[in-house]
Scaffold this motif. Structure first.
Motif: not given
Ligand code: MN
Ligand code: AHG
Ligand code: MN
Ligand code: MN
Length: 331
Positions: A58, A62, A91-92, A118, A273
């Motif tokens: 990402n 990550e 986030e992605e 994850s 985050r």
């Molecule tokens: Mn992550």
């Protein structure tokens, strides 16, 4: 046998003026419906082909897991095609994603960590989804600047834990409610409409493997806890670290505790985050009588500068959060 209150009825009772048929209630239902689908995929594990890496990274570098991508797609679809969000941030996703052209641009902004924890997927430890809802600008499509609102502006926040049972903690700004998913009926059912985090605790959550990088106030706080009842705290502490914020935080909402992901010599802003992990958790924690700071000030008052910015996190039982925050302020 207590009355069975589904999420739909809870929303109607919380928002009698619209009988829970307003846009915010609708968006909460769309998000939690997407979480039901994610829960189903998570439960299938290896048999559903949802384990393993997506062979991509990402925007934060990550590694993306297959389930990160699946959860992200489900939540984007709920947010963008549900007609209630002008845009979503994830986030992605490197940038905010506006509602498709021609789609009604809804009155809200939806932010989410589609799959939190994850690193625990392959080892079958609880993971989850965290979401936050802000008001969108009054007209037209939303830009990334519209997301730059402090956590105090959130109108709703929640998280779902895909664990032994599938549970939802939700706030609309009037306390925190806890639901359990009735998988057979496909409904989130209310189990507690007034979740409270005990002000005191004997449990701390921190990744101790980074101890050599910690700053003095964190070292002092953890060292005092470790000295136990013969030390300055006068009581013995226990430690838990699941490495899934949703699982660690669900425990804290259930029985108290302090969760700490501090800044350190390697991570000047910690790891978590602000917009889609710390802010929603801080809103929920304060609504449940707990506290949440960045070690110096309320997380909810932090003015965001970019969508994936990180923030140190000290959250949970108020007396402990105040103590550790006080150590930082005195340092
Ligand atoms: Mn992550
Ligand atoms: P994510 O899986 O969404 O990237 O978040 C993982 C976070 C959080 O869930 C957890 O508390 C923390 O990372 C664990 O960090 P360490 O692996 O450094 O302990
Ligand atoms: Mn996360
Ligand atoms: Mn995540």
């Amino acid at each position: 046998m207590p009355e069975r209150v589904t999420l739909a009825r809870y929303l109607a009772e919380q928002r009698p003026e619209t009988r829970g048929l307003d846009e915010l209630s609708g968006l909460v239902q769309q998000v939690t419906d997407a979480c039901k689908g994610i829960a189903d995929a998570v439960r299938g594990g290896a048999l559903r082909g949802v384990l393993g890496s997506a062979d991509a990274a990402n925007t934060q570098g990550e590694e993306q897991k297959t389930l990160d991508v699946l959860a992200n797609e489900r939540l984007k679809e709920a947010g963008l095609w549900g007609g209630r969000a002008a845009a979503v941030a994830s986030e992605e996703e490197a940038e905010a994603v506006p509602a498709p052209a021609g789609q009604p641009s809804g009155p809200y902004l939806l932010l989410f960590d589609p799959l939190d924890g994850s690193s625990n997927i392959e080892v079958n430890v609880s993971v989850g989804t965290i979401f936050s809802i802000l008001k969108a600008p009054s007209e037209g499509t939303a830009s990334i600047e519209d997301f730059m609102q402090p956590g105090t502006e959130q109108v709703a926040a929640g998280f779902v834990v895909y664990g032994p049972s599938t549970t939802l903690l939700l706030t609309l700004g009037n306390g925190v409610a806890q639901f359990t998913l009735d998988h057979g009926a496909g409904e989130f059912v209310l189990v507690n409409d007034n979740v409270q985090i005990p002000a005191q605790t004997k449990e701390f959550a921190i990744n101790v493997s980074y101890q050599r990088f910690w700053e003095a106030p964190v070292r002092r706080y953890i060292d005092e806890c470790l000295q136990g009842e013969d030390g300055p705290r006068g009581k013995n502490f226990n430690m838990r670290w699941i490495a899934s914020m949703v699982a660690d935080m669900y425990r804290i909402f259930t029985r108290g505790g302090i969760f700490i992901y501090p800044r350190d010599a390697n991570r000047p802003d910690g790891r978590l985050r602000l917009m889609y992990e710390a802010n929603p958790m801080a809103f929920l924690a304060e609504q449940a009588g707990g506290a949440a700071t960045d070690a110096h000030q309320r997380i909810l008052e932090r003015a965001p500068e970019q969508i994936h910015q990180k923030v140190p996190v000290v959250i949970g039982s108020k007396e402990e959060v105040d103590r550790l925050t006080g150590y930082h302020q005195a340092s």
